[in-house]
Design a protein around this motif. Structure first.
Motif, mmCIF file in Angstrom:
data_model
loop_
_atom_site.group_PDB
_atom_site.id
_atom_site.type_symbol
_atom_site.label_atom_id
_atom_site.label_comp_id
_atom_site.label_asym_id
_atom_site.label_seq_id
_atom_site.Cartn_x
_atom_site.Cartn_y
_atom_site.Cartn_z
ATOM 1 N N LEU A 102 0.850 -1.196 0.000
ATOM 2 C CA LEU A 102 0.000 0.000 0.000
ATOM 3 C C LEU A 102 0.887 1.248 0.000
ATOM 4 C CD1 LEU A 102 -2.454 1.824 0.636
ATOM 5 C CD2 LEU A 102 -2.414 0.950 2.966
ATOM 6 N N LEU A 103 0.708 2.088 -1.006
ATOM 7 C CA LEU A 103 1.494 3.327 -1.081
ATOM 8 C C LEU A 103 0.738 4.431 -0.353
ATOM 9 C CD1 LEU A 103 2.626 3.240 -4.820
ATOM 10 C CD2 LEU A 103 3.772 2.302 -2.798
ATOM 11 N N ALA A 104 1.242 4.807 0.805
ATOM 12 C CA ALA A 104 0.525 5.794 1.610
ATOM 13 C C ALA A 104 1.483 6.851 2.145
ATOM 14 C CB ALA A 104 -0.209 5.096 2.755
ATOM 15 N N GLY A 105 2.493 7.175 1.331
ATOM 16 C CA GLY A 105 3.474 8.172 1.767
ATOM 17 C C GLY A 105 3.141 9.567 1.274
ATOM 18 N N GLY A 106 2.104 9.664 0.431
ATOM 19 C CA GLY A 106 1.766 10.961 -0.172
ATOM 20 C C GLY A 106 1.226 11.938 0.858
ATOM 21 N N MET A 107 1.174 13.192 0.464
ATOM 22 C CA MET A 107 0.756 14.243 1.397
ATOM 23 C C MET A 107 -0.746 14.525 1.298
ATOM 24 S SD MET A 107 3.475 15.307 2.984
ATOM 25 C CE MET A 107 3.219 17.010 3.437
ATOM 26 N N PHE A 154 -0.496 -0.695 -4.814
ATOM 27 C CA PHE A 154 -1.704 0.087 -5.088
ATOM 28 C C PHE A 154 -1.723 1.366 -4.257
ATOM 29 C CE2 PHE A 154 -3.824 -1.031 -1.144
ATOM 30 C CZ PHE A 154 -3.118 -2.164 -0.777
ATOM 31 N N ALA A 155 -2.583 2.294 -4.694
ATOM 32 C CA ALA A 155 -2.668 3.610 -4.060
ATOM 33 C C ALA A 155 -3.640 3.597 -2.893
ATOM 34 C CB ALA A 155 -3.135 4.639 -5.080
ATOM 35 N N VAL A 156 -3.381 4.476 -1.937
ATOM 36 C CA VAL A 156 -4.237 4.552 -0.754
ATOM 37 C C VAL A 156 -5.612 5.121 -1.095
ATOM 38 C CG1 VAL A 156 -3.498 6.881 0.001
ATOM 39 C CG2 VAL A 156 -4.247 5.232 1.694
ATOM 40 N N ASP A 157 -5.683 5.920 -2.163
ATOM 41 C CA ASP A 157 -6.892 6.736 -2.275
ATOM 42 C C ASP A 157 -8.005 6.179 -3.141
ATOM 43 O OD1 ASP A 157 -5.395 7.181 -4.537
ATOM 44 O OD2 ASP A 157 -4.768 9.183 -3.905
ATOM 45 N N ASN A 158 -7.853 4.957 -3.655
ATOM 46 C CA ASN A 158 -8.958 4.361 -4.415
ATOM 47 C C ASN A 158 -9.702 3.403 -3.492
ATOM 48 O OD1 ASN A 158 -10.671 3.025 -6.097
ATOM 49 N ND2 ASN A 158 -9.076 2.056 -7.323
ATOM 50 N N VAL A 195 3.138 -1.459 4.092
ATOM 51 C CA VAL A 195 2.564 -0.097 4.024
ATOM 52 C C VAL A 195 3.702 0.907 3.935
ATOM 53 C CG1 VAL A 195 1.067 1.604 5.151
ATOM 54 C CG2 VAL A 195 0.656 -0.850 5.516
ATOM 55 N N MET A 196 3.733 1.670 2.833
ATOM 56 C CA MET A 196 4.763 2.707 2.722
ATOM 57 C C MET A 196 4.227 4.032 3.281
ATOM 58 S SD MET A 196 7.099 4.040 -0.424
ATOM 59 C CE MET A 196 5.991 5.115 -1.317
ATOM 60 N N THR A 197 5.020 4.616 4.169
ATOM 61 C CA THR A 197 4.678 5.910 4.758
ATOM 62 C C THR A 197 5.829 6.866 4.428
ATOM 63 O OG1 THR A 197 5.880 5.368 6.741
ATOM 64 C CG2 THR A 197 3.544 4.754 6.705
ATOM 65 N N SER A 199 10.096 17.038 0.899
ATOM 66 C CA SER A 199 8.787 16.397 0.741
ATOM 67 C C SER A 199 9.030 14.956 0.305
ATOM 68 C CB SER A 199 7.965 17.143 -0.303
ATOM 69 O OG SER A 199 8.606 17.032 -1.546
ATOM 70 N N PRO A 200 8.017 14.076 0.481
ATOM 71 C CA PRO A 200 8.207 12.687 0.062
ATOM 72 C C PRO A 200 8.630 12.643 -1.407
ATOM 73 C CG PRO A 200 6.134 12.963 1.252
ATOM 74 C CD PRO A 200 6.673 14.334 1.023
ATOM 75 N N ASN A 201 9.527 11.717 -1.745
ATOM 76 C CA ASN A 201 10.171 11.748 -3.074
ATOM 77 C C ASN A 201 9.361 11.080 -4.185
ATOM 78 O OD1 ASN A 201 10.521 9.115 -2.302
ATOM 79 N ND2 ASN A 201 12.693 9.011 -2.762
ATOM 80 N N GLY A 202 8.038 11.036 -4.022
ATOM 81 C CA GLY A 202 7.179 10.465 -5.060
ATOM 82 C C GLY A 202 6.917 8.989 -4.807
ATOM 83 N N ASN A 203 6.001 8.402 -5.597
ATOM 84 C CA ASN A 203 5.664 6.999 -5.318
ATOM 85 C C ASN A 203 6.520 6.013 -6.108
ATOM 86 O OD1 ASN A 203 4.467 7.017 -7.849
ATOM 87 N ND2 ASN A 203 2.431 7.460 -7.027
ATOM 88 N N GLY A 204 7.577 6.507 -6.783
ATOM 89 C CA GLY A 204 8.424 5.613 -7.576
ATOM 90 C C GLY A 204 9.529 4.942 -6.775
HETATM 91 P P1 UTP Z 1 -0.973 11.267 -5.608
HETATM 92 O O1 UTP Z 1 -0.274 11.384 -6.876
HETATM 93 O O2 UTP Z 1 -2.436 11.506 -5.620
HETATM 94 O O3 UTP Z 1 -0.269 12.224 -4.530
HETATM 95 O O4 UTP Z 1 -0.665 9.848 -5.000
HETATM 96 P P2 UTP Z 1 -0.681 12.641 -3.046
HETATM 97 O O5 UTP Z 1 0.562 13.183 -2.436
HETATM 98 O O6 UTP Z 1 -1.363 11.537 -2.272
HETATM 99 O O7 UTP Z 1 -1.801 13.751 -3.210
HETATM 100 P P3 UTP Z 1 -1.705 15.284 -3.632
HETATM 101 O O8 UTP Z 1 -1.274 15.283 -5.076
HETATM 102 O O9 UTP Z 1 -0.716 15.933 -2.696
HETATM 103 O O10 UTP Z 1 -3.117 15.777 -3.425
HETATM 104 C C1 UTP Z 1 -0.981 8.609 -5.572
HETATM 105 C C2 UTP Z 1 -0.579 7.547 -4.589
HETATM 106 O O11 UTP Z 1 0.828 7.541 -4.382
HETATM 107 C C3 UTP Z 1 1.136 7.713 -2.999
HETATM 108 C C4 UTP Z 1 -0.069 8.381 -2.409
HETATM 109 O O12 UTP Z 1 -0.134 8.158 -1.016
HETATM 110 C C5 UTP Z 1 -1.188 7.708 -3.189
HETATM 111 O O13 UTP Z 1 -1.444 6.420 -2.680
HETATM 112 N N1 UTP Z 1 2.341 8.547 -2.866
HETATM 113 C C6 UTP Z 1 2.449 9.718 -3.546
HETATM 114 C C7 UTP Z 1 3.329 8.112 -2.035
HETATM 115 O O14 UTP Z 1 3.225 7.037 -1.400
HETATM 116 N N2 UTP Z 1 4.457 8.886 -1.917
HETATM 117 C C8 UTP Z 1 4.608 10.063 -2.575
HETATM 118 O O15 UTP Z 1 5.653 10.720 -2.420
HETATM 119 C C9 UTP Z 1 3.565 10.487 -3.428
#
Ligand code: UTP
Length: 405
Positions: free
Chosen positions: A92-97, A229-233, A143-145, A198-203
């Motif tokens: 689960l990718l949940a490191g996004g902001m 998979f993404a946290v937000d779906n 779970v990635m944070t 900031s978190p370095n993206g989901n890659g």
């Molecule tokens: P988004 O691209 O929607 O980014 O993430 P975000 O940071 O959650 O939301 P905004 O753009 O700031 O509103 C798609 C997925 O990638 C994860 C998010 O948690 C989500 O599951 N993600 C994104 C990470 O795990 N790390 C990151 O650095 C960015």
């Protein structure tokens, strides 16, 4: 790192502004700043400015929903067998902001329920539990944070008793941070002794998993595929046995869940081939020419969008771990110190964040199975408060799929 070493590093990358309050700091604060300067990759700002262009884009064939239906039983049996043997784990990718949602808590802590509490994390675990019950065992659930939300995420899972999931199978790891800069590539300070990051993206999820030592868990347990998979779906089907079965049956090294685009210009990344290898073009990279190309049946040739639900062969991931992913520069509102050292929270984007994206990992794989799923059943992203891809639209879709809110 000593002060002199920090000055040398900052001079090399034209970032000496991050030391401008150094003389005002206490010894402890100086050490914090020096350590952060030592640990931060300054070279990525320069690298981001010289990213290579995409190669030649051509269409890729997806496995359509009709084809999947015809083979559903066979794929499902195969997928369940893989899960039973412990060959597949979830990530689960949940490191996004989640900045668009406007909450400073982790997105998964958001309550999507109306008359009862139903947190996004809970929703995802509930979806996974459906497969757990059928397969009769609990796959590993990583779970990635990130630095910004790790503690809150772990506490939330603990407080809620992992929403009924087997606790020992849930493993957390932190992704890395990247520096945030102004529009000229100068790194911001968020405090006098702290660079803005900031978190370095989901890659970076797989390299962060390996940094956390979880490649050992993968090897020791014979995990062959990771379902990321993404946290937000909130309608996400996790460890979908049919998807796993189809990927394994076709001997693919990766699979992507895709949906038919609602319109040729819909803002989703499109699955394709790039120089003969699987790839994803972002909607803003899709030229009019590509958008209007038709296949032999008169359908748009680039008709399938990715929904951030992938399967990756762990052997291939380990082979490609040192290949650098392209860096994406994103315009963002970045709170920072101004020249005088006052904290400013901008109303409009004032600088850049640097991210690598999971969609670029598809191109590292020798092949990919685009697996068509039905949008109304599997895609309810929660990106915004209202409107498209929002809390409101996701609630509607959850209700339509029989989830009580
Ligand atoms: P988004 O691209 O929607 O980014 O993430 P975000 O940071 O959650 O939301 P905004 O753009 O700031 O509103 C798609 C997925 O990638 C994860 C998010 O948690 C989500 O599951 N993600 C994104 C990470 O795990 N790390 C990151 O650095 C960015």
């Amino acid at each position: 790192m000593t002060k002199e070493e920090a000055i040398r590093k900052c001079e090399k990358y034209n970032q000496t502004q991050v030391l401008r309050f150094y003389d005002e700091l206490t010894d402890a604060e100086r050490n914090e700043l020096l350590t952060q300067i030592e640990d931060t990759d300054f070279s990525l700002i320069e690298r981001a400015a010289h990213e290579a262009k995409k190669g030649e884009i051509t269409p890729i064939k997806a496995m359509t929903a009709e084809r999947i239906k015809e083979n559903e039983e066979k794929f499902k049996a195969l997928g369940l067998e893989e899960i039973r043997k412990g060959h597949v784990a979830a990530v689960l990718l949940a490191g996004g902001m989640g900045t668009r949602l406007g909450s400073d808590k982790p997105k998964g802590c958001f309550n999507i329920g109306i008359n009862r509490e139903l947190y996004i994390f809970e929703c995802l675990i509930n979806n996974t539990m459906e497969v757990v019950k059928e397969a009769g065992n609990y796959p590993y659930f990583f779970v990635m944070t990130s630095d910004k939300n790790h503690d809150m995420t772990v506490e939330f899972f603990t407080e809620h008793n992992f929403f009924g999931y087997e606790k020992d199978k849930v493993l957390f790891f932190k992704q890395e941070m990247a520096p945030a800069t102004d529009n000229d590539g100068k790194i911001f300070l968020e405090e006098k002794n702290r660079l803005a990051t900031s978190p370095n993206g989901n890659g970076g999820w797989f390299s962060s998993m390996v940094k956390a030592g979880y490649d050992k868990v993968i090897k020791d347990n014979g995990i062959k595929f990771l379902n990321v998979f993404a946290v937000d779906n909130v309608l996400q089907r996790i460890l979908d046995p049919v998807f796993i079965g189809a990927t394994v049956d076709g001997k693919f090294s990766s699979g992507s869940k895709v949906i038919k685009k609602a319109a040729p210009d819909e803002k989703v990344g499109v699955i394709c081939l790039e120089d003969g290898k699987p790839s994803v073009v972002e909607y803003y990279e899709l030229t009019d020419d590509l958008m209007n190309t038709k296949d032999e049946n008169g359908e748009p040739a680039y008709n399938y969008g990715v929904i951030l639900n992938y399967l990756f062969d762990t052997g291939k991931l380990l082979e490609t771990i040192n290949n650098p992913l392209p860096l994406h520069v994103v315009d963002k509102k970045i709170p920072c110190l101004d020249e005088a050292g006052n904290y400013v929270k901008p109303e409009t984007p004032n600088g850049h964040k640097y991210e690598t994206l999971i969609l670029d990992m598809v191109h590292m794989m020798p092949d990919n199975l685009p697996f068509e799923v039905i949008r109304e059943r599997e895609f309810a992203p929660v990106k915004n408060k209202e409107g498209i891809d929002s809390v409101v639209s996701a609630r509607e879709l959850l209700k339509k799929n029989g989830v009580e809110l």
